[in-house]
Design a protein around this motif. Structure first.
Motif, PDB file in Angstrom:
ATOM      1  N   GLY A 560      15.103  -7.042 -10.015  1.00 19.15           N
ATOM      2  CA  GLY A 560      14.041  -6.864 -10.998  1.00 19.15           C
ATOM      3  C   GLY A 560      14.557  -6.879 -12.413  1.00 19.15           C
ATOM      4  O   GLY A 560      15.773  -6.836 -12.636  1.00 19.15           O
ATOM      5  N   ARG A 561      13.641  -6.955 -13.345  1.00 16.01           N
ATOM      6  CA  ARG A 561      14.010  -6.959 -14.760  1.00 16.01           C
ATOM      7  C   ARG A 561      12.895  -6.319 -15.576  1.00 16.01           C
ATOM      8  O   ARG A 561      11.709  -6.514 -15.300  1.00 16.01           O
ATOM      9  N   PRO A 562      13.255  -5.592 -16.634  1.00 15.48           N
ATOM     10  CA  PRO A 562      12.223  -5.102 -17.559  1.00 15.48           C
ATOM     11  C   PRO A 562      11.766  -6.231 -18.473  1.00 15.48           C
ATOM     12  O   PRO A 562      12.472  -7.212 -18.666  1.00 15.48           O
ATOM     13  N   PHE A 563      10.560  -6.084 -18.998  1.00 15.48           N
ATOM     14  CA  PHE A 563      10.095  -7.055 -19.990  1.00 15.48           C
ATOM     15  C   PHE A 563       9.102  -6.378 -20.922  1.00 15.48           C
ATOM     16  O   PHE A 563       8.623  -5.273 -20.646  1.00 15.48           O
ATOM     17  N   GLN A 564       8.822  -7.030 -22.018  1.00 14.91           N
ATOM     18  CA  GLN A 564       7.864  -6.513 -22.992  1.00 14.91           C
ATOM     19  C   GLN A 564       6.754  -7.523 -23.194  1.00 14.91           C
ATOM     20  O   GLN A 564       6.936  -8.724 -22.989  1.00 14.91           O
ATOM     21  N   LEU A 565       5.599  -7.023 -23.596  1.00 16.68           N
ATOM     22  CA  LEU A 565       4.488  -7.886 -23.986  1.00 16.68           C
ATOM     23  C   LEU A 565       4.385  -7.882 -25.498  1.00 16.68           C
ATOM     24  O   LEU A 565       4.195  -6.833 -26.116  1.00 16.68           O
ATOM     25  N   ILE A 566       4.566  -9.042 -26.098  1.00 16.79           N
ATOM     26  CA  ILE A 566       4.507  -9.181 -27.547  1.00 16.79           C
ATOM     27  C   ILE A 566       3.138  -9.729 -27.936  1.00 16.79           C
ATOM     28  O   ILE A 566       2.687 -10.738 -27.398  1.00 16.79           O
ATOM     29  N   THR A 567       2.464  -9.057 -28.850  1.00 11.79           N
ATOM     30  CA  THR A 567       1.148  -9.496 -29.311  1.00 11.79           C
ATOM     31  C   THR A 567       1.293 -10.679 -30.259  1.00 11.79           C
ATOM     32  O   THR A 567       2.110 -10.670 -31.170  1.00 11.79           O
ATOM     33  N   VAL A 568       0.484 -11.707 -30.024  1.00 13.23           N
ATOM     34  CA  VAL A 568       0.505 -12.910 -30.859  1.00 13.23           C
ATOM     35  C   VAL A 568      -0.870 -13.073 -31.500  1.00 13.23           C
ATOM     36  O   VAL A 568      -1.890 -13.085 -30.804  1.00 13.23           O
ATOM     37  N   LEU A 569      -0.911 -13.195 -32.819  1.00 14.53           N
ATOM     38  CA  LEU A 569      -2.163 -13.410 -33.539  1.00 14.53           C
ATOM     39  C   LEU A 569      -2.539 -14.880 -33.454  1.00 14.53           C
ATOM     40  O   LEU A 569      -1.783 -15.763 -33.869  1.00 14.53           O
ATOM     41  N   LEU A 570      -3.736 -15.163 -32.918  1.00 11.62           N
ATOM     42  CA  LEU A 570      -4.175 -16.543 -32.741  1.00 11.62           C
ATOM     43  C   LEU A 570      -5.137 -17.001 -33.829  1.00 11.62           C
ATOM     44  O   LEU A 570      -5.322 -18.193 -34.037  1.00 11.62           O
ATOM     45  N   GLY A 571      -5.776 -16.061 -34.517  1.00  8.75           N
ATOM     46  CA  GLY A 571      -6.746 -16.411 -35.552  1.00  8.75           C
ATOM     47  C   GLY A 571      -7.726 -15.271 -35.730  1.00  8.75           C
ATOM     48  O   GLY A 571      -7.438 -14.120 -35.378  1.00  8.75           O
ATOM     49  N   HIS A 572      -8.878 -15.589 -36.270  1.00  8.24           N
ATOM     50  CA  HIS A 572      -9.916 -14.577 -36.498  1.00  8.24           C
ATOM     51  C   HIS A 572     -11.265 -15.140 -36.063  1.00  8.24           C
ATOM     52  O   HIS A 572     -11.519 -16.347 -36.177  1.00  8.24           O
ATOM     53  N   ASP A 573     -12.138 -14.239 -35.566  1.00  5.21           N
ATOM     54  CA  ASP A 573     -13.458 -14.682 -35.142  1.00  5.21           C
ATOM     55  C   ASP A 573     -14.408 -14.750 -36.333  1.00  5.21           C
ATOM     56  O   ASP A 573     -14.005 -14.555 -37.494  1.00  5.21           O
ATOM     57  N   GLU A 574     -15.701 -15.035 -36.036  1.00  5.70           N
ATOM     58  CA  GLU A 574     -16.668 -15.218 -37.129  1.00  5.70           C
ATOM     59  C   GLU A 574     -16.893 -13.949 -37.937  1.00  5.70           C
ATOM     60  O   GLU A 574     -17.388 -14.000 -39.066  1.00  5.70           O
ATOM     61  N   ASP A 575     -16.527 -12.784 -37.348  1.00  9.22           N
ATOM     62  CA  ASP A 575     -16.674 -11.515 -38.085  1.00  9.22           C
ATOM     63  C   ASP A 575     -15.394 -11.101 -38.790  1.00  9.22           C
ATOM     64  O   ASP A 575     -15.320 -10.002 -39.369  1.00  9.22           O
ATOM     65  N   GLY A 576     -14.371 -11.971 -38.730  1.00  6.64           N
ATOM     66  CA  GLY A 576     -13.113 -11.649 -39.389  1.00  6.64           C
ATOM     67  C   GLY A 576     -12.186 -10.783 -38.574  1.00  6.64           C
ATOM     68  O   GLY A 576     -11.125 -10.384 -39.048  1.00  6.64           O
ATOM     69  N   GLU A 577     -12.587 -10.488 -37.322  1.00  8.18           N
ATOM     70  CA  GLU A 577     -11.742  -9.678 -36.454  1.00  8.18           C
ATOM     71  C   GLU A 577     -10.619 -10.545 -35.876  1.00  8.18           C
ATOM     72  O   GLU A 577     -10.831 -11.715 -35.561  1.00  8.18           O
ATOM     73  N   PRO A 578      -9.415  -9.983 -35.721  1.00 12.44           N
ATOM     74  CA  PRO A 578      -8.291 -10.775 -35.201  1.00 12.44           C
ATOM     75  C   PRO A 578      -8.486 -11.156 -33.739  1.00 12.44           C
ATOM     76  O   PRO A 578      -8.997 -10.373 -32.937  1.00 12.44           O
ATOM     77  N   ILE A 579      -8.076 -12.372 -33.389  1.00 11.94           N
ATOM     78  CA  ILE A 579      -8.047 -12.842 -32.002  1.00 11.94           C
ATOM     79  C   ILE A 579      -6.585 -12.844 -31.571  1.00 11.94           C
ATOM     80  O   ILE A 579      -5.752 -13.513 -32.186  1.00 11.94           O
ATOM     81  N   THR A 580      -6.258 -12.099 -30.522  1.00  7.57           N
ATOM     82  CA  THR A 580      -4.861 -11.957 -30.110  1.00  7.57           C
ATOM     83  C   THR A 580      -4.707 -12.179 -28.615  1.00  7.57           C
ATOM     84  O   THR A 580      -5.667 -12.137 -27.858  1.00  7.57           O
ATOM     85  N   SER A 581      -3.484 -12.429 -28.222  1.00  8.36           N
ATOM     86  CA  SER A 581      -3.098 -12.442 -26.822  1.00  8.36           C
ATOM     87  C   SER A 581      -1.638 -12.001 -26.770  1.00  8.36           C
ATOM     88  O   SER A 581      -1.082 -11.583 -27.791  1.00  8.36           O
ATOM     89  N   CYS A 582      -1.019 -12.107 -25.595  1.00  8.31           N
ATOM     90  CA  CYS A 582       0.351 -11.632 -25.450  1.00  8.31           C
ATOM     91  C   CYS A 582       1.237 -12.673 -24.778  1.00  8.31           C
ATOM     92  O   CYS A 582       0.752 -13.549 -24.061  1.00  8.31           O
ATOM     93  N   VAL A 583       2.527 -12.538 -25.027  1.00  9.41           N
ATOM     94  CA  VAL A 583       3.527 -13.327 -24.323  1.00  9.41           C
ATOM     95  C   VAL A 583       4.604 -12.383 -23.811  1.00  9.41           C
ATOM     96  O   VAL A 583       4.765 -11.266 -24.303  1.00  9.41           O
ATOM     97  N   VAL A 584       5.341 -12.866 -22.807  1.00 10.65           N
ATOM     98  CA  VAL A 584       6.387 -12.062 -22.180  1.00 10.65           C
ATOM     99  C   VAL A 584       7.712 -12.285 -22.895  1.00 10.65           C
ATOM    100  O   VAL A 584       8.050 -13.404 -23.275  1.00 10.65           O
ATOM    101  N   ALA A 585       8.454 -11.203 -23.077  1.00  9.53           N
ATOM    102  CA  ALA A 585       9.812 -11.288 -23.610  1.00  9.53           C
ATOM    103  C   ALA A 585      10.660 -10.252 -22.895  1.00  9.53           C
ATOM    104  O   ALA A 585      10.159  -9.218 -22.436  1.00  9.53           O
ATOM    105  N   GLY A 586      11.958 -10.542 -22.771  1.00 13.61           N
ATOM    106  CA  GLY A 586      12.866  -9.598 -22.140  1.00 13.61           C
ATOM    107  C   GLY A 586      12.959  -8.312 -22.935  1.00 13.61           C
ATOM    108  O   GLY A 586      12.630  -8.249 -24.117  1.00 13.61           O
TER     109      GLY A 586
END
Length: 664
Positions: A560-586
């Motif tokens: 096994g291995r530990p990993f982290q989830l890094i938040t990635v900013l993808l843009g903003h919606d029509e209300d100006g709220e951030p749109i985000t998702s995550c990627v895996v990193a060691g």
């Protein structure tokens, strides 16, 4: 002192004829065999010179004996392999046997080491021009250089990397899967230096010529202007067409007029093969009313570019279709062969000759079978699954383990949901996703015969066989089924197994853990026994994630291995709220990012410095989109971050007109 000016001169040297380019063959038994006498590999070996080879090469256990024909040999003089480290040995062990057998010795380049070797060949009939070029390369790279076995050529050892070996006009460059017969006959007694910018420039100049496409002939118009515009304004991409037609820059999303012109012309060119009609239609648009569009040379030149793009795309489509036909024919042949002999009987002797287990992810996931990645909601399993699939599709190491590149299909039984955002985040943070097909199947029930047959037919139609198929989630593939029922879940696993036998490869089942996380997979207790491998994903209270192999039929449990989830900013919606998702990193992502940043800065500065010292202006646009893009070879976001850091360090600064200069 190294004069980097000539890094550019390689590119401008007209004596490098791209039509003579030859792809270097990289295989399981690649070793140097030039025009020198084969017996020369051992006839004049001076073993004491091997001790002059730099220690950092000698420290690595990547050495083999060199046969008379320069073939790599093991210590027992049987053949060694350039892709199997088990056949290599330490320098000391090989040196001792070289003395005993009166043989030469050499080093196997591998992706595991940081080294590259430039092999320069000079023959008896080589021209003075070629000899001068060879000596120029030796002097400019200024790294440890030894004479070749013949005494006429050279091996330049440096730190750097090229994607695959390349050979052209007496110059060969290799970073992996190549056996280099060493001599220790020193020509330049320098340390092994990092010369990535110079290496990238040389490698680029050794590129084979790109296949040319012919400009298609102008043809008569088929439809009237009104008919074409009627179709364009009602097409599937009508919004894009209308925004370009009306020059709605806010909707187009950029202010690059030339790019917008090309985009509109390409949409119009789809409907007409006649260039005069294409020009006439474009001039009716708002973009066509600009003064630039009315210049005598502008539209003919731009239309020519659009037609060439069409021809190139058509050529690539034809190649893809031909490749698809070849794949389909191969699949049909394999299917017929399997159908004719599903059941086989082996004697103990025949069984012993069966090939060993093949791995998709070395030591973790087999190349074929049934596995599950499971965990509680929010544990990060969906992000981990996409990360795994992306690495397999690209053939990249996953958490330090070798993968086998193959077709990959991600099947979403619950609808796409957040999958597009995860894919976009991976692309933005790492690289574009390649060779992955996303299949949306929200109304499919694999327990239903017709649905299951349709599903298999789609996989075969899109050539998604003998690879990896990820089913997300297992429960959603059979709506309404009782997961705790041995009858229901047992039948589903049986049907999934039949699918695997039909399409081949590995099927990954994304599943949930039970209410009691310690008890493993949710539902039927017999599920674990039906799997070849199971990977559990957990998330601690402090947000740290971990994956662990809880079952491996042919490997080790507990990996096994530990990993982290890094938040990635993808843009903003029509209300100006951030749109985000995550990627895996060691879990060591901080150190890795720091190392990546350091390497990026060194590489980017090296390219800028070489160009400026050669008297060539360097701009942001040239680095990102121009001819220097081939030398940079890092994502745009990392390039921009590197430039910002180099400015903060005072290594470069703005010089006006989007250009740079050295220093502050």
């Amino acid at each position: 002192m190294l004069n980097n000016n000539d890094e550019t001169n390689y590119k401008q040297d007209n004596t490098w004829d791209p039509t003579k380019a030859v792809h270097a063959e990289i295989g399981s038994q690649q070793y140097n065999r030039d025009s020198e006498s084969e017996s020369a590999a051992t006839a004049s070996v001076q073993h004491e010179q091997f001790l002059k080879i730099p220690q950092e090469l000698r420290n690595r256990a990547q050495w083999c004996l060199a046969g008379d024909d320069k073939r790599p040999l093991q210590l027992n003089k049987t053949n060694a392999s350039t892709i199997d480290p088990r056949t290599w040995s330490t320098f000391d062990a090989v040196y001792a046997k070289a003395l005993e057998y009166s043989l030469g010795m050499g080093y196997v380049l591998s992706k595991l080491d940081p080294f590259t070797c430039i092999d320069l060949d000079i023959k008896a009939n080589s021209s003075d021009e070629h000899k001068n070029r060879v000596h120029k390369i030796v002097n400019e790279f200024a790294s440890f250089t030894e004479r070749s076995v013949s005494g006429n050529g050279y091996h330049i050892w440096l730190k750097g990397n090229v994607e695959q070996g390349r050979k052209k006009d007496g110059v060969e460059v290799y970073s992996s899967e190549r056996f280099i017969v060493c001599t220790g006959n020193i020509e330049k007694n320098f340390p092994i230096e990092n010369r990535q910018p110079l290496l990238a420039s040389l490698y680029y100049q050794m590129s084979p010529e790109k296949e040319e496409v012919e400009l298609p002939p102008d043809q008569p118009q088929v439809q009237s202007d009104d008919e074409i515009l009627q179709k364009a304004f009602n097409s599937e991409n009508k919004d894009k067409f209308i925004n370009h037609w009306n020059a709605n820059w806010d909707q187009i999303g950029h202010q690059d007029h030339s790019s917008a012109d090309i985009s509109l012309l390409q949409m119009l060119a789809f409907y007409t093969p006649n260039n005069e009609q294409l020009k006439r239609l474009f001039l009716l648009s708002e973009l066509g009313k600009r003064d630039k569009a009315k210049r005598a040379d502008y539209l003919p030149r731009t239309i020519r570019r659009v037609r060439l793009n069409q021809a190139k795309e058509s050529q690539e489509n034809r190649k893809a279709i031909e490749h698809g036909k070849q794949n389909a024919e191969a699949i049909i042949r394999n299917w017929k062969a399997k159908r004719s002999s599903r059941i086989k009987v082996y004697s103990p002797q025949e069984l012993a000759k069966r090939p060993s287990l093949k791995w998709l992810v070395k030591g973790i996931l087999p190349e074929s079978g049934l596995v599950s990645i499971y965990g509680a909601p929010g544990a990060g399993k969906s992000f981990l699954v996409l990360d795994l699939l992306a690495h397999v599709a690209a053939g990249d190491y996953w958490f330090g383990r070798k993968t086998k590149v193959c077709n990959v299909a991600y099947v979403a039984f619950e609808g796409m949901g957040g999958i597009p955002q995860r894919a976009q985040a991976f692309k933005k943070h790492y690289r574009p996703l390649k060779s992955i097909k996303f299949v949306e199947a929200p109304a499919i029930n694999l327990l239903e015969d017709n649905d299951r047959k349709d599903f298999i037919a789609v996989l075969k139609e899109h050539l998604l066989t003998n690879g990896v198929i990820c089913l997300d989630t297992l429960a959603a593939s059979a709506p309404g089924m009782d997961e705790n029922s041995s009858e229901g879940m047992g039948k589903l696993i049986g049907e999934v197994t039949k699918i695997q036998q039909e399409v081949g490869g590995l099927i990954i089942l994304v599943h949930h853990s039970g209410k009691d996380d310690k008890r493993g997979l949710r539902g039927w207790s017999g599920l674990l026994g039906a799997l070849d491998c199971a990977i559990k994903v957990t998330k601690n209270a402090d947000g740290r994630c971990y994956w662990e192999v809880t079952k491996s039929k042919d490997g080790k449990d507990g990996i096994g291995r530990p990993f982290q989830l890094i938040t990635v900013l993808l843009g903003h919606d029509e209300d100006g709220e951030p749109i985000t998702s995550c990627v895996v990193a060691g879990s060591d992502i901080g150190d890795k990012l720091e190392n990546i940043n350091e390497e990026d800065d060194k590489h980017v500065f090296g390219v800028i410095e070489c160009q400026l010292k050669a008297g060539n202006p360097v701009s942001q646009n040239r680095l990102e989109k121009g001819d220097l893009k081939q030398l940079i070879k890092i994502p745009q976001a990392r390039l921009r971050s590197s430039i910002k850091r180099l400015k903060n360090k005072g290594k470069i600064s703005d010089s006006g007109n989007d250009g740079f200069k050295l220093g502050r």
